[in-house]
Design a protein around this motif. Structure first.
Motif, PDB file in Angstrom:
ATOM      1  N   LEU A  80       0.759  -1.069  -0.004  1.00  0.00           N
ATOM      2  CA  LEU A  80       0.135  -0.020  -0.126  1.00  0.00           C
ATOM      3  C   LEU A  80       0.927   1.343   0.001  1.00  0.00           C
ATOM      4  N   GLN A  81       0.970   2.067  -1.193  1.00  0.00           N
ATOM      5  CA  GLN A  81       1.641   3.079  -1.156  1.00  0.00           C
ATOM      6  C   GLN A  81       0.750   4.294  -0.745  1.00  0.00           C
ATOM      7  N   MET A  82       1.124   5.080   0.174  1.00  0.00           N
ATOM      8  CA  MET A  82       0.284   6.087   0.559  1.00  0.00           C
ATOM      9  C   MET A  82       1.120   7.318   0.670  1.00  0.00           C
ATOM     10  N   ASN A  83       0.533   8.389  -0.436  1.00  0.00           N
ATOM     11  CA  ASN A  83       1.072   9.597  -0.636  1.00  0.00           C
ATOM     12  C   ASN A  83      -0.030  10.653   0.003  1.00  0.00           C
ATOM     13  N   SER A  84       0.495  11.862  -0.040  1.00  0.00           N
ATOM     14  CA  SER A  84      -0.164  13.070   0.317  1.00  0.00           C
ATOM     15  C   SER A  84      -0.807  12.520   1.780  1.00  0.00           C
ATOM     16  N   LEU A  85      -0.128  12.136   2.710  1.00  0.00           N
ATOM     17  CA  LEU A  85      -0.897  11.722   3.923  1.00  0.00           C
ATOM     18  C   LEU A  85      -1.575  12.950   4.702  1.00  0.00           C
ATOM     19  N   LYS A  86      -2.517  12.581   5.544  1.00  0.00           N
ATOM     20  CA  LYS A  86      -3.271  13.635   6.227  1.00  0.00           C
ATOM     21  C   LYS A  86      -3.307  13.006   7.643  1.00  0.00           C
ATOM     22  N   PRO A  87      -3.455  14.028   8.514  1.00  0.00           N
ATOM     23  CA  PRO A  87      -3.492  13.619   9.931  1.00  0.00           C
ATOM     24  C   PRO A  87      -4.770  12.706  10.239  1.00  0.00           C
ATOM     25  N   GLU A  88      -5.673  12.884   9.340  1.00  0.00           N
ATOM     26  CA  GLU A  88      -6.995  11.996   9.513  1.00  0.00           C
ATOM     27  C   GLU A  88      -6.648  10.582   8.798  1.00  0.00           C
ATOM     28  N   ASP A  89      -5.336  10.180   8.498  1.00  0.00           N
ATOM     29  CA  ASP A  89      -4.972   9.004   7.986  1.00  0.00           C
ATOM     30  C   ASP A  89      -4.374   8.245   9.072  1.00  0.00           C
ATOM     31  N   THR A  90      -4.437   8.719  10.147  1.00  0.00           N
ATOM     32  CA  THR A  90      -3.553   8.204  11.254  1.00  0.00           C
ATOM     33  C   THR A  90      -4.473   7.007  11.816  1.00  0.00           C
ATOM     34  N   ALA A  91      -3.872   5.903  12.087  1.00  0.00           N
ATOM     35  CA  ALA A  91      -4.724   4.590  12.352  1.00  0.00           C
ATOM     36  C   ALA A  91      -3.906   3.318  12.306  1.00  0.00           C
ATOM     37  N   VAL A  92      -4.277   2.478  12.848  1.00  0.00           N
ATOM     38  CA  VAL A  92      -3.669   1.146  12.568  1.00  0.00           C
ATOM     39  C   VAL A  92      -4.190   0.533  11.460  1.00  0.00           C
ATOM     40  N   TYR A  93      -3.103   0.066  10.663  1.00  0.00           N
ATOM     41  CA  TYR A  93      -3.492  -0.679   9.205  1.00  0.00           C
ATOM     42  C   TYR A  93      -3.292  -2.114   9.363  1.00  0.00           C
ATOM     43  N   TYR A  94      -4.303  -2.885   8.836  1.00  0.00           N
ATOM     44  CA  TYR A  94      -4.114  -4.426   8.871  1.00  0.00           C
ATOM     45  C   TYR A  94      -4.290  -4.778   7.268  1.00  0.00           C
ATOM     46  N   CYS A  95      -3.434  -5.768   6.875  1.00  0.00           N
ATOM     47  CA  CYS A  95      -3.509  -6.187   5.758  1.00  0.00           C
ATOM     48  C   CYS A  95      -4.573  -7.602   5.907  1.00  0.00           C
ATOM     49  N   TYR A  96      -4.973  -8.145   4.859  1.00  0.00           N
ATOM     50  CA  TYR A  96      -5.762  -9.324   4.960  1.00  0.00           C
ATOM     51  C   TYR A  96      -5.552 -10.028   3.653  1.00  0.00           C
ATOM     52  N   ALA A  97      -5.975 -11.271   3.674  1.00  0.00           N
ATOM     53  CA  ALA A  97      -5.791 -12.166   2.657  1.00  0.00           C
ATOM     54  C   ALA A  97      -7.024 -13.102   2.562  1.00  0.00           C
ATOM     55  N   ASN A  98      -7.657 -13.256   1.550  1.00  0.00           N
ATOM     56  CA  ASN A  98      -8.920 -14.214   1.601  1.00  0.00           C
ATOM     57  C   ASN A  98      -8.085 -15.697   0.602  1.00  0.00           C
ATOM     58  N   VAL A  99      -8.125 -16.604   1.560  1.00  0.00           N
ATOM     59  CA  VAL A  99      -7.323 -17.769   1.073  1.00  0.00           C
ATOM     60  C   VAL A  99      -8.089 -18.995   0.774  1.00  0.00           C
ATOM     61  N   ASN A 100      -7.629 -19.932  -0.202  1.00  0.00           N
ATOM     62  CA  ASN A 100      -8.239 -21.193  -0.314  1.00  0.00           C
ATOM     63  C   ASN A 100      -7.252 -22.128  -0.150  1.00  0.00           C
ATOM     64  N   LEU A 101      -7.467 -23.082   0.806  1.00  0.00           N
ATOM     65  CA  LEU A 101      -6.725 -24.012   1.158  1.00  0.00           C
ATOM     66  C   LEU A 101      -6.888 -25.479   0.496  1.00  0.00           C
ATOM     67  N   GLY A 102      -7.706 -25.221  -0.327  1.00  0.00           N
ATOM     68  CA  GLY A 102      -8.232 -26.613  -1.189  1.00  0.00           C
ATOM     69  C   GLY A 102      -9.717 -26.840  -0.809  1.00  0.00           C
ATOM     70  N   SER A 103     -10.338 -27.297  -2.067  1.00  0.00           N
ATOM     71  CA  SER A 103     -11.767 -27.669  -1.743  1.00  0.00           C
ATOM     72  C   SER A 103     -12.583 -26.506  -1.597  1.00  0.00           C
ATOM     73  N   ASP A 104     -13.505 -26.657  -0.498  1.00  0.00           N
ATOM     74  CA  ASP A 104     -14.223 -25.398   0.042  1.00  0.00           C
ATOM     75  C   ASP A 104     -13.767 -24.702   1.257  1.00  0.00           C
ATOM     76  N   ALA A 105     -12.481 -24.931   1.443  1.00  0.00           N
ATOM     77  CA  ALA A 105     -11.724 -24.390   2.702  1.00  0.00           C
ATOM     78  C   ALA A 105     -11.203 -22.802   2.305  1.00  0.00           C
ATOM     79  N   ASN A 106     -12.095 -21.857   2.461  1.00  0.00           N
ATOM     80  CA  ASN A 106     -11.910 -20.462   2.330  1.00  0.00           C
ATOM     81  C   ASN A 106     -11.718 -19.858   3.471  1.00  0.00           C
ATOM     82  N   TYR A 107     -10.609 -19.110   3.832  1.00  0.00           N
ATOM     83  CA  TYR A 107     -10.607 -18.214   5.178  1.00  0.00           C
ATOM     84  C   TYR A 107     -10.336 -16.995   4.757  1.00  0.00           C
ATOM     85  N   ARG A 108     -10.298 -15.934   5.793  1.00  0.00           N
ATOM     86  CA  ARG A 108      -9.682 -14.766   5.639  1.00  0.00           C
ATOM     87  C   ARG A 108      -8.577 -14.731   6.720  1.00  0.00           C
TER      88      ARG A 108
END
Length: 120
Positions: A80-108
């Motif tokens: 995540l390239q963040m440019n022109s940052l503002k004070p209101e962007d202050t936060a904790v940022y979390y990444c996520y991935a929607n993953v398939n482990l095989g068959s119908d096994a889908n997790y975040r």
């Protein structure tokens, strides 16, 4: 199991830039969607940006034109390239991935979170 490890947060002045990274590791998985959320103090997490495996992206209105999400499928990493940052962007940022482990096994899976602080 899949682990996501984030890096790149920190303190920056308003108008500055930061680049967040999030690398996924594990065995026998396929990542469909990766993205970023952020959480302000006392609030629920809100979506910031997403990217699917073919590269289509989506952004929250508040970051359009300032943030850019990208991914390296070979490295199972999202940025995540963040440019022109503002004070209101202050936060904790979390990444996520929607993953398939095989068959119908889908997790975040979620990263551990990284603090971004923008000073005025």
């Amino acid at each position: 199991q899949v682990q996501l490890v984030e890096s790149g947060g920190g303190l920056v002045q308003a108008g500055g830039s930061l680049r967040l990274s999030c690398a996924a590791s594990g065995s026998s998985f396929t990542i469909n969607v990766m993205g970023w959320y952020r959480q302000f103090p006392g609030k629920q997490r809100e979506p910031v940006a997403t990217i699917i495996s073919l590269g289509t992206t989506n952004y929250a209105d508040s970051v359009k034109g300032r943030f850019t999400i990208s991914r390296d499928n070979a490295k199972n990493t999202v940025y995540l390239q963040m440019n022109s940052l503002k004070p209101e962007d202050t936060a904790v940022y979390y990444c996520y991935a929607n993953v398939n482990l095989g068959s119908d096994a889908n997790y975040r899976y979620w990263g551990q979170g990284t603090q971004v602080t923008v000073s005025s």
